[in-house]
Design a protein around this motif. Structure first.
Motif, short mmCIF file in Angstrom:
data_model
loop_
_atom_site.label_atom_id
_atom_site.label_comp_id
_atom_site.label_asym_id
_atom_site.label_seq_id
_atom_site.Cartn_x
_atom_site.Cartn_y
_atom_site.Cartn_z
N HIS A 115 0.82 -1.21 0.00
CA HIS A 115 0.00 0.00 0.00
C HIS A 115 0.86 1.26 0.00
O HIS A 115 0.35 2.36 0.26
CB HIS A 115 -0.93 0.00 1.21
CG HIS A 115 -1.83 -1.19 1.29
ND1 HIS A 115 -2.85 -1.41 0.40
CD2 HIS A 115 -1.84 -2.24 2.15
CE1 HIS A 115 -3.47 -2.54 0.70
NE2 HIS A 115 -2.87 -3.07 1.74
N GLY A 116 2.15 1.09 -0.30
CA GLY A 116 3.08 2.20 -0.19
C GLY A 116 3.19 3.06 -1.43
O GLY A 116 2.51 2.85 -2.44
N ALA A 117 4.11 4.01 -1.36
CA ALA A 117 4.27 5.01 -2.42
C ALA A 117 4.59 4.39 -3.77
O ALA A 117 4.01 4.77 -4.80
CB ALA A 117 5.36 6.00 -2.02
N ALA A 118 5.54 3.46 -3.80
CA ALA A 118 5.95 2.87 -5.08
C ALA A 118 4.89 1.94 -5.63
O ALA A 118 4.52 2.01 -6.82
CB ALA A 118 7.27 2.13 -4.92
N ALA A 119 4.37 1.04 -4.79
CA ALA A 119 3.44 0.02 -5.26
C ALA A 119 2.13 0.61 -5.75
O ALA A 119 1.60 0.20 -6.80
CB ALA A 119 3.17 -0.99 -4.14
N VAL A 120 1.59 1.57 -5.03
CA VAL A 120 0.27 2.11 -5.36
C VAL A 120 0.35 3.21 -6.39
O VAL A 120 -0.42 3.24 -7.36
CB VAL A 120 -0.44 2.61 -4.09
CG1 VAL A 120 -1.77 3.29 -4.44
CG2 VAL A 120 -0.68 1.45 -3.13
N TYR A 121 1.28 4.13 -6.22
CA TYR A 121 1.29 5.33 -7.05
C TYR A 121 2.38 5.33 -8.12
O TYR A 121 2.30 6.11 -9.07
CB TYR A 121 1.42 6.57 -6.16
CG TYR A 121 0.29 6.67 -5.17
CD1 TYR A 121 -1.00 6.96 -5.60
CD2 TYR A 121 0.50 6.44 -3.82
CE1 TYR A 121 -2.06 7.03 -4.71
CE2 TYR A 121 -0.54 6.50 -2.91
CZ TYR A 121 -1.82 6.80 -3.36
OH TYR A 121 -2.86 6.85 -2.47
#
Length: 379
Positions: free
Chosen positions: A202-208
Protein backbone atom coordinates in the motif's frame (compact mmCIF):
# COMPACT_ATOMS: atom_id res chain seq x y z
CA UNK A 1 -38.69 39.65 -2.20
CA UNK A 2 -34.95 39.45 -1.69
CA UNK A 3 -32.75 38.20 -4.56
CA UNK A 4 -31.47 34.63 -4.62
CA UNK A 5 -27.89 34.31 -3.39
CA UNK A 6 -25.86 31.57 -5.07
CA UNK A 7 -22.31 30.50 -4.29
CA UNK A 8 -20.37 28.88 -7.14
CA UNK A 9 -17.79 26.56 -5.55
CA UNK A 10 -16.59 24.05 -8.15
CA UNK A 11 -13.32 22.18 -8.36
CA UNK A 12 -11.52 22.00 -11.71
CA UNK A 13 -12.83 20.02 -14.68
CA UNK A 14 -9.52 18.33 -15.45
CA UNK A 15 -8.58 18.60 -19.10
CA UNK A 16 -11.19 21.27 -19.74
CA UNK A 17 -11.25 24.19 -17.30
CA UNK A 18 -9.69 25.24 -14.05
CA UNK A 19 -12.02 25.89 -11.12
CA UNK A 20 -12.22 29.69 -11.59
CA UNK A 21 -13.09 29.09 -15.26
CA UNK A 22 -15.90 26.71 -14.29
CA UNK A 23 -17.30 29.26 -11.85
CA UNK A 24 -17.09 32.02 -14.46
CA UNK A 25 -18.95 29.98 -17.08
CA UNK A 26 -21.74 29.06 -14.65
CA UNK A 27 -22.01 32.69 -13.54
CA UNK A 28 -22.38 33.87 -17.14
CA UNK A 29 -25.21 31.43 -17.72
CA UNK A 30 -27.03 32.48 -14.55
CA UNK A 31 -26.66 36.15 -15.44
CA UNK A 32 -28.29 35.54 -18.83
CA UNK A 33 -31.64 34.62 -17.23
CA UNK A 34 -31.40 35.83 -13.63
CA UNK A 35 -29.35 39.05 -13.63
CA UNK A 36 -30.80 39.95 -10.24
CA UNK A 37 -29.32 36.95 -8.47
CA UNK A 38 -26.38 37.66 -6.20
CA UNK A 39 -23.53 35.42 -7.35
CA UNK A 40 -20.44 34.71 -5.23
CA UNK A 41 -17.56 32.87 -6.86
CA UNK A 42 -15.60 30.59 -4.52
CA UNK A 43 -13.65 28.01 -6.56
CA UNK A 44 -12.23 25.17 -4.46
CA UNK A 45 -9.74 22.30 -4.58
CA UNK A 46 -8.98 19.18 -2.58
CA UNK A 47 -5.34 19.96 -1.86
CA UNK A 48 -3.99 18.96 -5.27
CA UNK A 49 -3.91 20.92 -8.51
CA UNK A 50 -5.85 24.14 -8.21
CA UNK A 51 -5.17 24.72 -4.50
CA UNK A 52 -3.24 27.94 -5.13
CA UNK A 53 -5.84 29.09 -7.68
CA UNK A 54 -8.55 28.64 -5.04
CA UNK A 55 -6.83 30.74 -2.40
CA UNK A 56 -5.82 33.40 -4.93
CA UNK A 57 -9.49 33.69 -5.94
CA UNK A 58 -10.20 34.34 -2.25
CA UNK A 59 -7.88 37.35 -2.30
CA UNK A 60 -4.50 35.95 -1.32
CA UNK A 61 -1.37 37.54 -2.83
CA UNK A 62 0.43 35.64 -5.63
CA UNK A 63 4.19 35.17 -5.34
CA UNK A 64 6.17 33.90 -8.34
CA UNK A 65 9.38 31.93 -8.00
CA UNK A 66 11.85 30.56 -10.56
CA UNK A 67 12.54 26.91 -9.79
CA UNK A 68 13.46 23.61 -11.38
CA UNK A 69 10.64 21.35 -12.49
CA UNK A 70 10.30 17.65 -11.68
CA UNK A 71 13.23 16.73 -13.95
CA UNK A 72 15.16 19.97 -13.54
CA UNK A 73 13.69 22.01 -16.37
CA UNK A 74 13.31 25.70 -15.44
CA UNK A 75 9.82 26.99 -14.73
CA UNK A 76 8.02 29.70 -12.83
CA UNK A 77 5.82 28.53 -9.99
CA UNK A 78 3.26 30.58 -8.11
CA UNK A 79 2.47 30.25 -4.45
CA UNK A 80 0.05 32.29 -2.34
CA UNK A 81 0.71 34.45 0.69
CA UNK A 82 -1.48 36.13 3.26
CA UNK A 83 0.11 37.47 6.43
CA UNK A 84 2.35 34.82 7.99
CA UNK A 85 0.86 31.93 5.97
CA UNK A 86 2.08 30.66 2.58
CA UNK A 87 0.25 28.12 0.41
CA UNK A 88 2.42 26.03 -1.91
CA UNK A 89 1.18 23.54 -4.49
CA UNK A 90 3.44 20.58 -5.20
CA UNK A 91 1.78 19.96 -8.57
CA UNK A 92 2.83 23.39 -9.83
CA UNK A 93 6.54 22.62 -9.52
CA UNK A 94 6.93 18.83 -9.17
CA UNK A 95 3.74 17.49 -10.72
CA UNK A 96 2.75 15.36 -13.68
CA UNK A 97 1.19 18.40 -15.32
CA UNK A 98 4.53 20.21 -15.63
CA UNK A 99 6.64 17.34 -17.00
CA UNK A 100 8.26 18.44 -20.28
CA UNK A 101 6.15 17.14 -23.12
CA UNK A 102 4.10 15.17 -20.62
CA UNK A 103 6.72 12.38 -20.69
CA UNK A 104 6.68 10.51 -17.39
CA UNK A 105 10.06 9.78 -15.82
CA UNK A 106 9.39 7.81 -12.64
CA UNK A 107 13.03 7.09 -11.77
CA UNK A 108 14.58 10.55 -11.95
CA UNK A 109 11.67 12.92 -11.31
CA UNK A 110 12.07 14.68 -7.98
CA UNK A 111 10.84 17.37 -5.61
CA UNK A 112 13.86 19.69 -5.45
CA UNK A 113 11.81 22.50 -7.00
CA UNK A 114 9.29 22.19 -4.21
CA UNK A 115 12.12 22.80 -1.74
CA UNK A 116 13.15 25.88 -3.72
CA UNK A 117 9.65 27.34 -3.48
CA UNK A 118 9.39 26.53 0.23
CA UNK A 119 12.80 28.14 0.83
CA UNK A 120 11.55 31.30 -0.89
CA UNK A 121 8.54 31.39 1.44
CA UNK A 122 10.84 30.90 4.44
CA UNK A 123 13.10 33.72 3.26
CA UNK A 124 10.01 35.92 2.96
CA UNK A 125 9.17 35.30 6.62
CA UNK A 126 6.35 32.76 6.45
CA UNK A 127 5.53 31.24 9.84
CA UNK A 128 3.20 28.53 8.52
CA UNK A 129 3.51 26.81 5.15
CA UNK A 130 0.59 24.82 3.75
CA UNK A 131 1.59 22.35 1.03
CA UNK A 132 -0.97 20.76 -1.26
CA UNK A 133 0.40 17.33 -2.11
CA UNK A 134 -1.69 16.07 -5.04
CA UNK A 135 -0.48 15.46 -8.59
CA UNK A 136 3.10 14.40 -7.84
CA UNK A 137 5.33 13.18 -10.69
CA UNK A 138 7.98 11.62 -8.46
CA UNK A 139 8.73 8.86 -5.98
CA UNK A 140 11.75 10.36 -4.25
CA UNK A 141 10.61 10.11 -0.63
CA UNK A 142 10.84 13.87 -0.26
CA UNK A 143 14.62 13.80 -0.67
CA UNK A 144 14.36 16.60 -3.21
CA UNK A 145 12.31 18.72 -0.85
CA UNK A 146 15.13 18.50 1.70
CA UNK A 147 17.91 19.20 -0.81
CA UNK A 148 15.95 22.20 -2.08
CA UNK A 149 16.02 23.41 1.52
CA UNK A 150 19.80 23.01 1.74
CA UNK A 151 20.27 19.44 2.98
CA UNK A 152 22.60 16.99 1.22
CA UNK A 153 21.81 13.38 0.33
CA UNK A 154 25.10 11.52 0.03
CA UNK A 155 26.45 8.21 -1.24
CA UNK A 156 29.14 6.06 0.40
CA UNK A 157 31.88 8.29 -1.04
CA UNK A 158 30.30 11.46 0.32
CA UNK A 159 29.12 12.62 -3.09
CA UNK A 160 25.73 14.23 -3.62
CA UNK A 161 23.24 11.91 -5.23
CA UNK A 162 21.39 13.05 -8.35
CA UNK A 163 17.67 13.84 -8.09
CA UNK A 164 14.99 11.17 -8.30
CA UNK A 165 13.98 8.07 -6.42
CA UNK A 166 16.16 5.54 -8.19
CA UNK A 167 19.38 7.14 -6.96
CA UNK A 168 18.34 6.59 -3.35
CA UNK A 169 19.31 2.92 -3.60
CA UNK A 170 22.86 4.29 -3.13
CA UNK A 171 22.00 6.63 -0.27
CA UNK A 172 24.23 6.35 2.80
CA UNK A 173 23.83 9.60 4.70
CA UNK A 174 21.64 12.67 5.09
CA UNK A 175 23.58 15.83 5.97
CA UNK A 176 21.30 18.44 7.53
CA UNK A 177 23.97 20.98 8.48
CA UNK A 178 23.04 23.23 5.56
CA UNK A 179 19.28 23.01 6.09
CA UNK A 180 17.53 26.37 5.81
CA UNK A 181 17.89 28.01 9.25
CA UNK A 182 14.14 28.62 9.57
CA UNK A 183 12.95 25.25 8.25
CA UNK A 184 12.63 23.69 11.68
CA UNK A 185 11.11 26.78 13.31
CA UNK A 186 7.91 27.02 11.26
CA UNK A 187 4.86 24.80 11.03
CA UNK A 188 4.15 22.77 7.89
CA UNK A 189 0.60 21.67 7.10
CA UNK A 190 0.20 19.04 4.41
CA UNK A 191 -3.18 19.13 2.69
CA UNK A 192 -3.66 15.49 1.80
CA UNK A 193 -6.34 12.80 2.06
CA UNK A 194 -3.97 9.90 1.42
CA UNK A 195 -3.03 7.75 4.42
CA UNK A 196 -0.72 5.27 2.67
CA UNK A 197 2.55 4.32 4.40
CA UNK A 198 5.85 4.72 2.59
CA UNK A 199 6.56 1.02 2.03
CA UNK A 200 4.82 -2.23 1.17
CA UNK A 201 1.84 -3.17 -1.00
CA UNK A 202 0.00 0.00 0.00
CA UNK A 203 3.08 2.20 -0.19
CA UNK A 204 4.27 5.01 -2.42
CA UNK A 205 5.95 2.87 -5.08
CA UNK A 206 3.44 0.02 -5.26
CA UNK A 207 0.27 2.11 -5.36
CA UNK A 208 1.29 5.33 -7.05
CA UNK A 209 4.44 4.39 -9.00
CA UNK A 210 2.46 2.98 -11.96
CA UNK A 211 0.44 6.21 -12.17
CA UNK A 212 3.73 8.03 -12.64
CA UNK A 213 4.87 5.75 -15.43
CA UNK A 214 6.74 3.04 -13.51
CA UNK A 215 6.66 -0.49 -14.93
CA UNK A 216 6.81 -3.51 -12.55
CA UNK A 217 10.62 -3.62 -12.53
CA UNK A 218 10.80 0.10 -11.82
CA UNK A 219 8.24 -0.23 -9.05
CA UNK A 220 10.46 -2.84 -7.39
CA UNK A 221 13.52 -0.59 -7.79
CA UNK A 222 11.67 2.37 -6.27
CA UNK A 223 10.43 0.20 -3.39
CA UNK A 224 14.04 -0.78 -2.65
CA UNK A 225 15.08 2.86 -2.87
CA UNK A 226 12.34 3.96 -0.48
CA UNK A 227 13.37 1.25 1.98
CA UNK A 228 16.94 2.48 1.88
CA UNK A 229 15.83 6.08 2.26
CA UNK A 230 13.64 5.22 5.26
CA UNK A 231 16.67 3.61 6.91
CA UNK A 232 18.84 6.68 6.29
CA UNK A 233 16.14 9.02 7.62
CA UNK A 234 15.86 6.92 10.76
CA UNK A 235 19.62 6.88 11.29
CA UNK A 236 19.95 10.61 10.64
CA UNK A 237 16.98 11.95 12.61
CA UNK A 238 16.09 9.23 15.12
CA UNK A 239 12.55 9.20 13.74
CA UNK A 240 11.03 6.10 12.16
CA UNK A 241 8.29 7.61 10.03
CA UNK A 242 7.92 5.12 7.17
CA UNK A 243 4.73 3.70 8.70
CA UNK A 244 3.16 7.03 9.60
CA UNK A 245 -0.23 7.45 7.87
CA UNK A 246 0.39 9.63 4.81
CA UNK A 247 4.14 8.93 4.66
CA UNK A 248 3.59 7.52 1.16
CA UNK A 249 1.73 10.58 -0.08
CA UNK A 250 3.12 12.36 -3.13
CA UNK A 251 5.81 9.77 -3.71
CA UNK A 252 6.82 9.82 -0.06
CA UNK A 253 7.23 13.58 0.18
CA UNK A 254 5.56 13.66 3.57
CA UNK A 255 7.92 10.96 4.88
CA UNK A 256 11.00 13.17 4.69
CA UNK A 257 9.07 16.15 5.98
CA UNK A 258 7.74 14.20 8.97
CA UNK A 259 11.27 13.05 9.82
CA UNK A 260 12.87 16.48 9.69
CA UNK A 261 10.22 19.20 9.97
CA UNK A 262 7.28 20.14 12.22
CA UNK A 263 4.45 18.67 10.17
CA UNK A 264 0.70 18.13 10.40
CA UNK A 265 -1.52 16.31 7.89
CA UNK A 266 -5.02 17.64 7.25
CA UNK A 267 -7.89 16.87 4.90
CA UNK A 268 -7.31 18.60 1.57
CA UNK A 269 -10.74 20.12 1.03
CA UNK A 270 -11.14 21.05 4.71
CA UNK A 271 -7.83 22.90 4.52
CA UNK A 272 -8.85 24.78 1.38
CA UNK A 273 -12.27 25.69 2.81
CA UNK A 274 -10.59 27.05 5.93
CA UNK A 275 -7.99 29.04 3.96
CA UNK A 276 -10.69 30.60 1.78
CA UNK A 277 -13.02 31.35 4.73
CA UNK A 278 -15.77 29.40 2.98
CA UNK A 279 -17.99 29.56 6.06
CA UNK A 280 -18.18 33.32 5.58
CA UNK A 281 -18.78 33.09 1.84
CA UNK A 282 -21.64 30.61 2.24
CA UNK A 283 -23.36 32.45 5.10
CA UNK A 284 -26.89 33.39 4.06
CA UNK A 285 -26.65 31.67 0.66
CA UNK A 286 -29.74 30.00 -0.77
CA UNK A 287 -27.91 27.78 -3.23
CA UNK A 288 -24.39 26.39 -3.58
CA UNK A 289 -23.26 24.89 -6.89
CA UNK A 290 -20.22 22.63 -6.69
CA UNK A 291 -18.76 19.82 -8.79
CA UNK A 292 -15.77 18.45 -10.66
CA UNK A 293 -14.93 16.84 -13.97
CA UNK A 294 -15.71 13.27 -12.93
CA UNK A 295 -18.09 12.76 -10.03
CA UNK A 296 -17.62 9.13 -8.98
CA UNK A 297 -17.19 6.88 -5.98
CA UNK A 298 -13.75 8.34 -5.32
CA UNK A 299 -15.46 11.72 -4.97
CA UNK A 300 -17.38 10.35 -2.00
CA UNK A 301 -14.11 9.74 -0.14
CA UNK A 302 -13.42 13.33 0.86
CA UNK A 303 -13.09 15.04 -2.51
CA UNK A 304 -13.93 18.71 -2.92
CA UNK A 305 -17.62 18.53 -3.99
CA UNK A 306 -18.63 16.40 -1.01
CA UNK A 307 -16.70 18.62 1.39
CA UNK A 308 -18.38 21.68 -0.07
CA UNK A 309 -21.80 20.01 0.17
CA UNK A 310 -21.29 19.23 3.85
CA UNK A 311 -20.26 22.80 4.65
CA UNK A 312 -23.04 24.30 2.53
CA UNK A 313 -25.79 22.17 4.04
CA UNK A 314 -24.52 22.99 7.52
CA UNK A 315 -25.04 26.64 6.58
CA UNK A 316 -28.58 25.89 5.43
CA UNK A 317 -28.03 26.14 1.67
CA UNK A 318 -29.42 23.85 -1.02
CA UNK A 319 -26.61 22.16 -2.98
CA UNK A 320 -26.50 21.39 -6.71
CA UNK A 321 -23.69 19.44 -8.37
CA UNK A 322 -22.33 19.97 -11.88
CA UNK A 323 -19.97 17.41 -13.40
CA UNK A 324 -18.52 16.55 -16.74
CA UNK A 325 -19.67 13.00 -16.08
CA UNK A 326 -20.91 10.94 -13.14
CA UNK A 327 -20.98 7.22 -12.43
CA UNK A 328 -23.09 7.70 -9.29
CA UNK A 329 -26.78 6.87 -9.32
CA UNK A 330 -29.46 9.24 -8.09
CA UNK A 331 -29.67 7.72 -4.61
CA UNK A 332 -25.89 8.04 -4.13
CA UNK A 333 -25.94 11.64 -5.31
CA UNK A 334 -28.80 12.50 -2.95
CA UNK A 335 -27.06 10.76 -0.07
CA UNK A 336 -23.95 12.88 -0.77
CA UNK A 337 -26.05 16.01 -0.28
CA UNK A 338 -26.81 17.04 -3.86
CA UNK A 339 -30.42 18.08 -4.44
CA UNK A 340 -29.87 18.19 -8.21
CA UNK A 341 -27.03 17.04 -10.46
CA UNK A 342 -26.23 18.24 -13.98
CA UNK A 343 -23.72 16.58 -16.30
CA UNK A 344 -22.12 17.90 -19.46
CA UNK A 345 -22.16 14.47 -21.08
CA UNK A 346 -25.97 14.57 -20.98
CA UNK A 347 -25.86 17.75 -23.05
CA UNK A 348 -23.09 16.85 -25.51
CA UNK A 349 -23.08 14.32 -28.33
CA UNK A 350 -20.07 12.50 -26.83
CA UNK A 351 -17.47 12.65 -24.07
CA UNK A 352 -14.88 14.45 -26.22
CA UNK A 353 -17.35 17.20 -27.05
CA UNK A 354 -18.26 17.56 -23.39
CA UNK A 355 -14.60 18.31 -22.67
CA UNK A 356 -13.84 20.61 -25.59
CA UNK A 357 -17.07 22.59 -25.29
CA UNK A 358 -17.18 22.70 -21.52
CA UNK A 359 -17.44 26.53 -21.23
CA UNK A 360 -20.51 26.72 -23.48
CA UNK A 361 -22.12 23.69 -21.83
CA UNK A 362 -21.52 25.11 -18.35
CA UNK A 363 -23.15 28.36 -19.41
CA UNK A 364 -26.12 26.27 -20.56
CA UNK A 365 -26.24 24.60 -17.13
CA UNK A 366 -26.13 28.04 -15.52
CA UNK A 367 -29.14 29.12 -17.57
CA UNK A 368 -30.99 25.94 -16.59
CA UNK A 369 -30.34 26.61 -12.91
CA UNK A 370 -31.48 30.21 -13.26
CA UNK A 371 -34.67 29.16 -15.06
CA UNK A 372 -35.68 26.80 -12.26
CA UNK A 373 -37.85 27.90 -9.33
CA UNK A 374 -35.68 29.77 -6.82
CA UNK A 375 -34.37 27.25 -4.30
CA UNK A 376 -35.51 27.50 -0.72
CA UNK A 377 -32.93 27.19 2.02
CA UNK A 378 -32.31 23.66 3.27
CA UNK A 379 -33.90 22.67 6.56
Amino acid sequence: MRPVTVVLAPDKFKGSLDAPGVADALAEGIADLAPGWQVRRAPVADGGEGTVDAVLAAGWKPVRVHAGGPVGDPLTATYARRGPVAVVELAAVAGLAVLPGGVRRPLDAGTTGLGTVVAHALDAGAEEIVIGLGGSASTDGGAGLLTGLGARVLDASGHDLPPGGAALTRCERLDLTGLHPRARRVRFVFACDVDNPLLGPHGAAAVYGPQKGADPDQVRLLETAMGRWAHVLRESTGRDVAGVPGAGAAGGTMCAAAAVLDTTRRSGVSTVLALTAFHQVVAGADLVVTGEGNLDHQSLRGKAPVGVAEAARAAGAVVFAVAGHTTLDESELRAAGFAETFTLTSLAKDHATAMTEAPALLRQVGRTIAASPPPGRAQ
